[in-house]
Write an enzyme that holds these catalytic residues in place. Structure first.
Site, short mmCIF file in Angstrom:
data_model
loop_
_atom_site.label_atom_id
_atom_site.label_comp_id
_atom_site.label_asym_id
_atom_site.label_seq_id
_atom_site.Cartn_x
_atom_site.Cartn_y
_atom_site.Cartn_z
N GLY A 48 7.66 -1.88 17.18
CA GLY A 48 8.03 -2.82 16.28
C GLY A 48 8.78 -4.07 16.37
O GLY A 48 9.25 -4.51 15.43
N LYS A 96 13.15 -19.85 15.01
CA LYS A 96 14.67 -19.70 15.08
C LYS A 96 15.35 -21.04 15.56
O LYS A 96 16.42 -21.20 15.10
CB LYS A 96 14.53 -18.50 16.03
CG LYS A 96 14.20 -17.09 15.36
CD LYS A 96 13.85 -15.90 16.47
CE LYS A 96 13.50 -14.75 15.84
NZ LYS A 96 13.14 -13.71 16.66
N VAL A 100 17.58 -14.56 12.87
CA VAL A 100 17.43 -14.85 14.32
C VAL A 100 18.26 -14.03 15.13
O VAL A 100 19.63 -13.82 14.83
CB VAL A 100 18.22 -16.65 14.25
CG1 VAL A 100 18.48 -17.09 15.89
CG2 VAL A 100 17.63 -17.78 13.38
N ARG A 152 0.84 -1.06 -0.04
CA ARG A 152 -0.04 -0.11 0.04
C ARG A 152 1.01 1.26 0.09
O ARG A 152 1.24 1.83 1.14
CB ARG A 152 -0.97 0.02 1.30
CG ARG A 152 -1.71 -1.22 1.54
CD ARG A 152 -2.30 -1.52 2.86
NE ARG A 152 -0.94 -1.71 3.73
CZ ARG A 152 -1.28 -1.64 5.28
NH1 ARG A 152 -2.34 -1.46 5.54
NH2 ARG A 152 -0.18 -1.83 5.76
N GLU A 171 21.17 -13.96 8.12
CA GLU A 171 21.35 -13.48 9.67
C GLU A 171 20.69 -12.95 10.49
O GLU A 171 20.39 -13.21 11.36
CB GLU A 171 22.68 -12.57 9.31
CG GLU A 171 23.49 -12.33 10.64
CD GLU A 171 24.07 -13.35 11.63
OE1 GLU A 171 24.79 -13.91 11.00
OE2 GLU A 171 23.36 -13.91 12.57
P1 NDP Z 1 6.18 -5.18 8.63
O1 NDP Z 1 4.87 -5.50 8.86
O2 NDP Z 1 6.47 -3.82 9.43
O3 NDP Z 1 6.50 -4.64 6.91
C1 NDP Z 1 6.14 -5.69 6.07
C2 NDP Z 1 6.23 -4.91 4.87
O4 NDP Z 1 6.13 -5.90 3.80
C3 NDP Z 1 5.29 -3.77 4.58
O5 NDP Z 1 5.91 -2.93 4.02
C4 NDP Z 1 4.23 -4.30 3.67
O6 NDP Z 1 3.62 -3.30 2.79
C5 NDP Z 1 4.93 -5.26 2.87
N1 NDP Z 1 4.30 -6.39 2.17
C6 NDP Z 1 3.32 -7.07 2.78
N2 NDP Z 1 2.79 -7.90 1.79
C7 NDP Z 1 3.30 -7.57 0.82
C8 NDP Z 1 2.86 -7.92 -0.69
N3 NDP Z 1 2.24 -8.82 -0.99
N4 NDP Z 1 3.89 -7.16 -1.78
C9 NDP Z 1 4.60 -6.22 -1.45
N5 NDP Z 1 4.88 -5.98 -0.13
C10 NDP Z 1 4.12 -6.44 1.01
O7 NDP Z 1 7.13 -6.46 9.13
P2 NDP Z 1 8.53 -5.98 9.80
O8 NDP Z 1 9.54 -5.32 8.99
O9 NDP Z 1 8.77 -6.02 11.26
O10 NDP Z 1 9.12 -7.62 9.39
C11 NDP Z 1 9.67 -8.10 8.12
C12 NDP Z 1 10.30 -9.50 8.21
O11 NDP Z 1 11.43 -9.33 9.21
C13 NDP Z 1 9.61 -10.72 8.77
O12 NDP Z 1 9.88 -11.83 8.29
C14 NDP Z 1 10.06 -10.42 10.27
O13 NDP Z 1 9.38 -11.89 10.90
C15 NDP Z 1 11.46 -10.24 10.13
N6 NDP Z 1 12.05 -9.60 11.17
C16 NDP Z 1 11.28 -8.67 11.90
C17 NDP Z 1 12.15 -8.09 12.86
C18 NDP Z 1 11.62 -6.85 13.70
O14 NDP Z 1 12.02 -6.51 14.78
N7 NDP Z 1 10.43 -6.32 13.47
C19 NDP Z 1 13.43 -8.57 13.52
C20 NDP Z 1 13.78 -9.86 12.53
C21 NDP Z 1 13.32 -10.39 11.48
P3 NDP Z 1 2.37 -2.37 3.44
O15 NDP Z 1 3.14 -1.62 4.65
O16 NDP Z 1 2.29 -1.42 2.40
O17 NDP Z 1 1.20 -3.09 3.75
N1 HSE Z 2 9.01 -10.72 16.50
C1 HSE Z 2 10.45 -10.98 16.67
C2 HSE Z 2 10.91 -10.89 18.11
C3 HSE Z 2 11.40 -10.04 15.83
O1 HSE Z 2 10.05 -10.51 18.74
O2 HSE Z 2 11.90 -11.40 18.48
C4 HSE Z 2 12.73 -10.30 15.87
O3 HSE Z 2 12.92 -11.57 15.19
#
Ligand code: NDP
Ligand code: HSE
Length: 460
Positions: free
Chosen positions: A197, A215, A142, A55, A139
């Protein structure tokens, strides 16, 4: 949406970023904010070729600054000829799996933070990478910012790892820390972790242990050269941990943590297996894990020659996770510039998975009992009948913790020596059938101990 294809620098490493939420936004900031440094470190410019979101109107900063790069068609972006590396920070299994397989099959390297996908279908991704000679790095999947997977895969590749254990979910640790400090409810702490976040898109992945189990699967795979998937990991979340459990732990000089434990188990015949499990457990306050608060993670790695190593740092959040993503991006970009490929995981050992029922742990069992003669003997008899040895017992007065000898009820706290899960479960079922056992107020595992038992004044 403009594709950005017209501005290709043929010497550059071109990056397709899938997702621009908590982590992706920080990835964009790091790639664009330190472009000169990255060029120097990689030996070629690292350029964004496109950024896929769902979006665009929800991303004013991105569209104002990089509007020509934004697309809603991630599937098209990964197939573009001007893309060398796909960085995926969307999350979930589908449709991401298809996009990453497409990218790997066409020789594009992939950097991903997607532990759920890796733990479900990592082998398929790894095979696609092997077939095309592309890199697959993860990396960030986890323990957030902590460099952990590379040490397991590379630095310790000449050693024999016996155990990897610790706190790998920031959200549940944030909630447990808040509950332990007092004054914050479970719901408020989860809301705050989401606002910061840390939580997954569906936070039940955090509180029900799915994220930690994913993990654990990734850690066990790397540590023991054996393909372990999320379904091989015994999983219990922290949703059921109550304020009463937290208070009971405090009385024992312990703190409750959601632990991920991966062990190489050798039985009496010398046969090896792998045990991977996630559950909340009491940890003595003197143990380093007890002091790991908030969204921080800490993981102990034990290896035969290296001994014990501890990895500690921010386990969740946009910038810390983006740091790990960028480390991988620099590595795969260097490999492309140098014309090589990074080290990959190996699964040659193929060890069997040990069932949780056979895994010995110590337990803390809180019972509400009738306060009369013979009760303790009856309860001790059930433990003995199921082969569970008692390390310590403490009786307090009223079931609500008040010392009230006239209530006719008492709380009995039992800490066991190590016993198989199956034996403990059978004991608890049998206890519930006893007339004088009014209820089981709580059963928690106890890890890393000695101290909790002496806190009961009984010694081991
Ligand atoms: P968010 O929900 O903040 O961001 C997800 C993003 O993916 C958004 O920009 C969303 O777009 C986009 N998205 C979702 N569906 C689609 C699609 N079909 N096509 C294109 N874009 C799409 O997630 P995070 O950044 O928190 O996490 C992302 C990944 O990183 C996950 O796998 C999570 O497990 C991993 N992770 C997260 C950590 C954290 O601390 N947050 C730490 C370690 C790993 P829109 O906003 O427009 O909907
Ligand atoms: N949701 C995950 C956590 C993000 O809280 O540890 C980091 O992988």
């Amino acid at each position: 949406m403009a594709s950005g294809e017209g501005s290709r620098n043929s010497a550059a490493v071109r990056v397709a970023l899938l997702g621009c939420g908590t982590v992706g936004t920080e990835v964009v900031r790091l790639i664009t904010g330190q472009a000169d440094d990255l060029t120097a470190r990689v030996g070629a410019p690292v350029e964004l070729a496109g950024v896929a979101v769902r979006r665009p109107h929800k991303h004013p900063w991105l569209t104002e600054n990089f509007g020509d790069l934004v697309t809603t068609d991630a599937g098209e972006l990964v197939t573009r000829d001007d893309v060398d590396v796909v960085v995926e920070v969307i999350g979930g299994i589908e449709p991401v799996r298809g996009w990453l397989l497409e990218a790997l099959k066409s020789g594009k390297s992939v950097v991903t933070a997607n532990k759920a996908l890796l733990a479900e279908d990592g082998p398929t991704l790894a095979e696609a990478a092997d077939a095309s000679g592309a890199d697959l790095y993860y990396e960030a999947a986890v323990a957030g910012a902590i460099p952990l997977l590379r040490p397991l895969r590379e630095s310790l590749a000449g050693d024999r790892i016996t155990r990897v254990a610790g706190i790998v979910n920031g959200t549940s640790n944030f909630i447990l820390s808040a509950m332990s400090a007092g004054g914050t409810s479970y719901a408020d702490a989860l809301e705050e972790a989401t606002r910061l976040g840390y939580a997954e898109a569906d936070p039940s992945a955090d509180v029900d242990g799915y994220d930690a189990a994913a993990k654990a699967a990734i850690l066990a795979t790397l540590a023991f050269h054996t393909r372990i998937t999320a379904s091989d990991v015994h999983r219990e979340g922290m949703r059921e941990v109550s304020s009463a459990d937290v208070a009971a732990a405090r009385r024992l000089g312990c703190t409750i943590k959601l632990l991920a434990i991966c062990e190489r188990v050798v039985d009496a015949s010398g046969a090896e297996s792998v045990s991977s499990r996630v559950y909340p457990a009491m940890v003595p306050d003197t143990h380093p894990l007890a002091g790991v608060d908030g969204a921080f993670n800490a993981v102990f790695v034990e290896a035969e020659a290296a001994g014990q190593l501890m990895f500690y740092g921010q386990g969740a959040g946009g910038a810390p996770t983006a740091s790990a993503v960028l480390g991988d991006l620099v590595a795969v970009a260097r490999n492309r510039v140098g014309g090589g490929r990074g080290p990959r995981e190996s699964a040659y050992a193929s060890l069997p998975v040990r069932p949780i029922g056979e895994v010995p742990t110590r337990y803390h069992v809180d019972l509400e009992v009738a306060d009369r003669e013979g009760v303790l003997a009856g309860i001790a008899g059930e433990f003995a009948r199921h082969g569970v040895s008692i390390a310590a017992v403490r009786q307090t007065g009223g079931v609500n913790g008040a010392v009230d000898g006239d209530s006719g009820q008492a709380r009995l706290t039992v800490v066991t020596h190590s016993a198989p899960e199956a034996a403990l479960s059978a004991t608890v079922s049998a206890l519930l059938d006893l007339d004088h056992v009014l209820g089981v107020a709580g059963v928690l595992r106890v890890e890393g101990l000695g101290r909790a038992v002496s806190a009961l004044g009984m010694g081991e």
